[in-house]
Design an enzyme around this catalytic site. Sequence first.
Site, PDB file in Angstrom:
ATOM      1  N   LYS A 158      68.864  49.052  40.391  1.00  0.00           N
ATOM      2  CA  LYS A 158      69.893  48.867  41.421  1.00  0.00           C
ATOM      3  C   LYS A 158      71.135  48.180  40.856  1.00  0.00           C
ATOM      4  O   LYS A 158      72.260  48.614  41.105  1.00  0.00           O
ATOM      5  CB  LYS A 158      69.302  48.070  42.590  1.00  0.00           C
ATOM      6  CG  LYS A 158      70.182  48.026  43.814  1.00  0.00           C
ATOM      7  CD  LYS A 158      71.077  46.819  43.804  1.00  0.00           C
ATOM      8  CE  LYS A 158      71.965  46.821  45.041  1.00  0.00           C
ATOM      9  NZ  LYS A 158      72.807  45.609  45.057  1.00  0.00           N
ATOM     10  N   ASP A 177      69.721  49.817  47.914  1.00  0.00           N
ATOM     11  CA  ASP A 177      69.238  48.486  48.276  1.00  0.00           C
ATOM     12  C   ASP A 177      68.451  48.615  49.576  1.00  0.00           C
ATOM     13  O   ASP A 177      68.179  49.716  50.043  1.00  0.00           O
ATOM     14  CB  ASP A 177      70.412  47.508  48.421  1.00  0.00           C
ATOM     15  CG  ASP A 177      71.441  48.033  49.411  1.00  0.00           C
ATOM     16  OD1 ASP A 177      71.055  48.639  50.423  1.00  0.00           O
ATOM     17  OD2 ASP A 177      72.642  47.853  49.168  1.00  0.00           O
TER      18      ASP A 177
END
Length: 247
Positions: A158, A177
Site C-alpha cells: 500500500k 487501504d
Amino acid sequence: MEFVGADETFITRYFSLDHDLQLIGRELGKDVHIKAALSDFWGLRIVRQPPWECLISFICATYKSVAAIRQMLLKLSEKFGEKVMLEGCDFHAFPTQERLSKASLRELEGCGLGYRAKYVLETSRLVCAGSFDFDGLRRMGYAEAKDALRELPGVGAKVADCVLLFSLGMLEAFPVDVWVKRIILKYYSEHFPAGFVEKLSCQKGFSDADYERLNGFGRKYFGAYAGYAQEYLYHYERLRTAKLKKD
DNA sequence: TTCCAGGGAGTAT
DNA sequence: ATACTCCATGGA
C-alpha cells in the site's frame, strides 16, 4: 490564481495542472459510482509530492487516523524541519533525509510515531546513505518500482503504491487501504467470487494476496488512470460516511 | 472507556 | 503460500 513563495512552474508541477482532467474523466466514467465521485469532487488532482516527503509520510500513515497523521507530521516538521518565515508567520519545512537519519529513536517516538519510529529511522538511514535511489525508480515500470520500494523497512504494497502515485506520477497505481476495500466490497463486489467478498467483509485487515487481488481489479477495471479513480472514490466515500454520521 | 485508524513485519504451519 | 499475531499512539 494567486500564490506566494513559488513560481508558476512549481505550482503547475506540484498540483499536476498538466494532467488532462477532461480526458481522465472520460476514461474513468465506467459506472454510476465513479461518475458520482467524479461529479462531486471534480477538479481534484493527484499531487506530485517530493518522493522523500511522500515516502516518510506514508510510512507514518500506516494504521493511523488522518487526524493523528497530521499531528505526527506536524510534530516531525516542528522538531526536525528547517524554520521558514512566510508572510510574518513561522512554518517548518519537512525534515531532510540527513536530519532524520541522525535523529534518535526516542526523539522520533516523541513525535507520536510509536512503532513506526524504527521504520522511519531505518529507511532514512538507507536513503541517506545512498542505498536507495529514487531517480532509479523513474526508469522502472510499475511492478519493478513497486518491488524496489518494498525493500525499504515499513514499506508494504500500500505504501509503495502511494509513493508511486503521489510522488512519481504513476497513475496506474491503485493503493488499497481500508476505505478502498470497503468501497470495492460495497460497489464492485459483483466483480469477485461471493466467497472472497464474504471472507473480506468478516476480517479487519487483509493479506498480501488479497491486496494484489483488490489492487489488480482496480488497475484492470479503471485502466491507466486507476490512481485517479482511487482518489475520487476515496474522498467520495469518506465524505459520504461523514455526512451519514451527522444525521 | 473502548474502539479503530489511508498496514507492515514476524512467526508458525 | 497462508493464517495468525503483535505492534505504539491518539482521536473520536
